[in-house]
Design a protein around this motif. Sequence first.
Motif, mmCIF file in Angstrom:
data_model
loop_
_atom_site.group_PDB
_atom_site.id
_atom_site.type_symbol
_atom_site.label_atom_id
_atom_site.label_comp_id
_atom_site.label_asym_id
_atom_site.label_seq_id
_atom_site.Cartn_x
_atom_site.Cartn_y
_atom_site.Cartn_z
ATOM 1 N N HIS A 58 0.826 -1.218 0.000
ATOM 2 C CA HIS A 58 0.000 0.000 0.000
ATOM 3 C C HIS A 58 0.860 1.268 0.000
ATOM 4 O O HIS A 58 0.753 2.078 -0.941
ATOM 5 N N HIS A 83 4.028 6.960 5.189
ATOM 6 C CA HIS A 83 2.847 7.676 5.686
ATOM 7 C C HIS A 83 2.032 6.905 6.721
ATOM 8 O O HIS A 83 1.309 7.512 7.497
ATOM 9 N N ASP A 84 2.158 5.595 6.762
ATOM 10 C CA ASP A 84 1.359 4.838 7.731
ATOM 11 C C ASP A 84 2.181 4.278 8.895
ATOM 12 O O ASP A 84 1.615 3.654 9.792
ATOM 13 N N ASP A 149 -2.931 8.569 -1.222
ATOM 14 C CA ASP A 149 -3.321 7.525 -0.271
ATOM 15 C C ASP A 149 -4.778 7.137 -0.511
ATOM 16 O O ASP A 149 -5.128 5.962 -0.609
HETATM 17 MN MN MN Z 1 -2.499 4.756 3.843
#
Ligand code: MN
Length: 727
Positions: A58, A83-84, A149
């Motif tokens: 992802h 980002h996660d 995203d």
């Molecule tokens: Mn994400």
Amino acid sequence: MQTQITEIKYNQLLNELLESCRTHIHSVNEDLIRRSFRTSFEAHKNDYRASGEPYFLHPYAVAKIVAEEISLDDYSVAAALLHDVVEDTEISLDFIAKEFGKTVAEIVDGVTKIGGVFKGHEINQAENYRKLLLSMVRDLRVILVKFADRLHNMRTLQYMRPEKQRRIARETLEIYAPFANRFGLGKVKWELEDLSFKYLNKEAYAELAKKVSEKRNQREKYIQKFIQPLKDKLKQEGIKFEIAGRAKHLYSIYRKMIKLNTTFENIYDLLAIRIIIEDDNPNLCYTVLGIINQMYKPIDRFKDYISIPKKNNYQSLHNTVLGPEGKVVEIQIRTRKMHEIAERGVAAHWKYKEASFTSDKEMEEWVNWIRDVFETASKDEATKEILASFKMNLYQEEIYIFTPRGDLLRLPVGSTPVDFAYNIHSNIGEHCIGAKVNGKIVPLNSLLRSGDQVEIITSKNQHPNESWLQFVKTHKAKNQIRKFINRQDDKIVEQGKQIWDKKLKKLKLIFTDDDIQKLSNKLKFNSPRDFFKAIGEGELNPDEIIAPKVEKQEEKNELKIDKFVNHARQGAGGVLVEGEHKGFDIHYAKCCNPIPGDPVIGFVTIGKGITIHRKDCKNLITLAKNSPDRLVPVDWQNLKGKEFIAAISIKGEDNPGILKDVSNSITNYKDTNIYSVNINTKEGIFHGVITVYVNDLAHLEHLISRLKKVKGVFLAERMVTGKSHDR
Ligand code: MN
């Protein structure tokens, strides 16, 4: 089924991403990409997506979108990879800042934060939500990474539960897609819309998709037939171009059907092609337009967005013609650069300094400015430094706060729970005693931040106070608090007036408005209102201002007067009563206090003898009316050749030397003797009683008129008892 990423796969993915960056991004720190790739991979190693894929795929996909489809800088690609990790893994923001620098950390932080905003909230004020997003973001790259995203999440939404699919789809359609449009990200916008449509209205989507694909062959054949002669002609003219049938987006077809209340067939009859001219020369667009119009009959639907670009700076010529078989064909003509801007918007060309917006309009103007800079700048200017100065200030003047019901309230930056409370209702503001922010009780003067959920605790007994004015931010709260305080003040002032009036009544004193004004000035109050307020609040005791002074002075004066009157009466040897009342007890009336020299008259008082009044005494006048038979003529004894004592009350400014002037004024007249002087001063005013020896009333009256002429003296009068000025 869960799969693993092998080493071969790892290297393959990394190389693909690096290749994307090299192709689409102007200047790339490959080491930064490699390291963030490694960190993200390790951090998500044991996580899997709903699809069963390794979770890492992802952030990887998001990084690819950022690199290829939005074409941001390398910091954004690194941030997309990471980002996660802060939310989902052990890695901290500090670690990211240390390893990858402040810029990457800030983008990651921003993406994490805005991700949390929508959780648990129903989207019912889309425009405010979009602004909420902007107000939370200081760096535009945060939003664009968030777009990427969201785009990937939408592309892989099929693995989610239907309920979650709908929630995310609705959020996307109402917040992200219009946002993408404003930022000029045409392609992202269309895809987000179509994907949302797919999950929000499965039947309509499926039906449209089926119809579109059924007609695809037929449509493509027709388009080929339509464009072939055009291609030949353009080549002949030496124009470099790309020409293609243009896929109509399903959601836009659907919306058009709803809007025009018509069928798919009617709308889909509109065939569409796009001609992209490689040379950056807008004039060629008009040349091509001319060629088309010679070939096919134009319908009167021409639109020139080159001379007059759309609000988001979209540029293109829109032309509609009748093709073979009388079919209507829409044609868009634009240069490559115009096309890039239409597809990727602002994100295609990062070039801006700090910007701050307070409205959509400002944001649009800013987007236009970015475009402008891009259009006129040479490629070399697109340096890292410019790219690094992505800081921005979107809607930073405002914050967006959730009510307990999930509504969003817009407040200025610096607002507190009290501002929030007043914004809901003045009644809530007036009784707010505490606030819960995100479930925690906080002081009323706490600063609120965008995205906070606030609940106000009220109490009937709570009321606004002056200290609230120190921290509230909104005009509404300020005004309401002031109003409340004024209302309270009115009550206090009224109470103060009542206390004061009662006191005056008791003392039988009369103060004019002018007197009050002077008194409050003297006591250093801004106004009589403040004077009464101080009394009402108990800060000022009226007894201490007037009563004791007046009372004491009166007591003193009375004593003095009694003494002096007795003295005077003794000197005169009393009054002489003739006739049948001779030998009666003599009393002197308290109401008028006669002294020798005053014209007097006696009044027979049952069982008490004769009371001596002055002839002009008001009491006597009444008594005489009712019982004229009880009046007795009297006179002072031995008046001739005697000196009498008289008292003069005097008031004036407390100037140095005034006392000397006063006494000179007396003693220089007929060698008058002063019996006693008693002077009090307060606040620059002196008040005194001077007793003097006079021969007669005329003598006294002369002295008084002389005293009145002394500079600084504003009152000089014959003294009677303190209370009955109105003799
Ligand atoms: Mn994400």
